[in-house]
Design an enzyme around this catalytic site. Structure first.
Site, PDB file in Angstrom:
ATOM      1  CG  ASP A   9       6.071 -21.725 -35.480  1.00 52.31           C
ATOM      2  OD1 ASP A   9       6.807 -22.689 -35.270  1.00 52.31           O
ATOM      3  OD2 ASP A   9       5.283 -21.658 -36.438  1.00 52.31           O
ATOM      4  CE  LYS A  86       5.381 -24.947 -37.066  1.00 48.88           C
ATOM      5  NZ  LYS A  86       5.196 -23.987 -38.129  1.00 48.88           N
ATOM      6  CB  CYS A 119       1.843 -22.159 -37.122  1.00 55.00           C
ATOM      7  SG  CYS A 119       2.806 -21.781 -38.607  1.00 55.00           S
TER       8      CYS A 119
END
Length: 183
Positions: A9, A86, A119
Site C-alpha cells: 500500500d 486487496k 495493513c
C-alpha cells in the site's frame, strides 16, 4: 530458502495532499525503494506490490480509479512485477498472494509499506500464521497519529509500539541499512 518482497500500500493517498496523509511517507517510501532496488538486482522474480482498493466508498481513500489509489512513483512496479489488489488490511485475505508465494517456493518474506498500525501489522501477522519467516523493514514503513477516548498517540509512538510488538515473536524487525548491509 527463497525470499520475496511484499510492498504493501505505498499509494498516493498516504502522501501530502492525499486523502489519508501519513507522517513521513516520503522517507519510508525512499527506504522501501532502496529495498526494492536490492530485490530487483537479486530476486527480481519475487517482488509483489500490494494495492489496496476500497471496497466501500465511505472509507474515503483508495477509491477505485483515483490518483490516490495509484501506487506511488517511488516504488512504481515494473511491467514484470506482480500487483495484487486487496480490499482488507491483511494482504493475504481474499487475494492470491499466498498461492503465488507457494508457486515460487517462497519460505521467507520481507515486508515494507504503509500503514504500520493497520495493513503492515495485519500482513506480518498473517504471513507468520501461514508459516513464512518474516522480516519487517521498520524504517520503510509509515503511519499516522491516532486518537482514542480523547487521548492522542503521536505517529512515532504508534509506529514503535507496533514494530516492537511484532519484533521477535512475529518478525525480525530491522532497518533498511541493516537489511542492505547484511544481504
Amino acid at each position: 530458502m527463497s525470499t520475496a518482497l511484499i510492498i504493501v500500500d505505498i499509494q498516493n493517498d498516504y502522501f501530502p495532499n492525499g486523502n489519508m496523509e501519513l507522517v513521513n511517507p516520503d522517507k519510508a517510501a525512499a527506504n522501501a525503494a532502496k529495498v526494492l532496488e536490492w530485490f530487483r538486482q537479486h530476486h527480481k522474480e519475487n517482488i509483489f506490490h500490494i494495492q489496496h482498493i476500497a471496497g466501500d466508498p465511505s472509507l474515503g481513500f483508495f477509491l477505485p480509479d483515483t490518483e490516490g489509489a495509484n501506487i506511488n512513483e517511488a516504488v512504481l512496479p515494473l511491467e514484470n512485477e506482480r500487483v495484487i489488489t486487496k480490499h482488507f488490511p491483511n494482504s493475504f485475505l481474499e487475494t492470491d498472494l499466498e498461492s503465488k508465494l507457494k508457486e515460487k517456493g517462497i519460505t521467507n518474506v520481507v515486508v515494507v509499506g504503509m500503514m504500520t498500525h493497520m495493513c503492515i501489522d495485519a500482513t506480518v501477522r498473517a504471513a507468520v500464521d501461514l508459516g513464512y519467516d518474516t522480516t519487517l523493514i521498520e524504517d520503510a514503513c509509515a503511519t499516522r497519529t491516532l486518537a482514542y477516548n480523547g487521548k492522542e498517540v503521536p505517529a512515532e509512538q504508534v509506529h514503535y509500539a507496533f514494530v516492537s510488538a511484532l519484533d521477535g515473536m512475529y518478525a525480525n524487525v530491522i532497518s533498511t541499512g541493516d537489511f542492505l548491509s547484511n544481504n
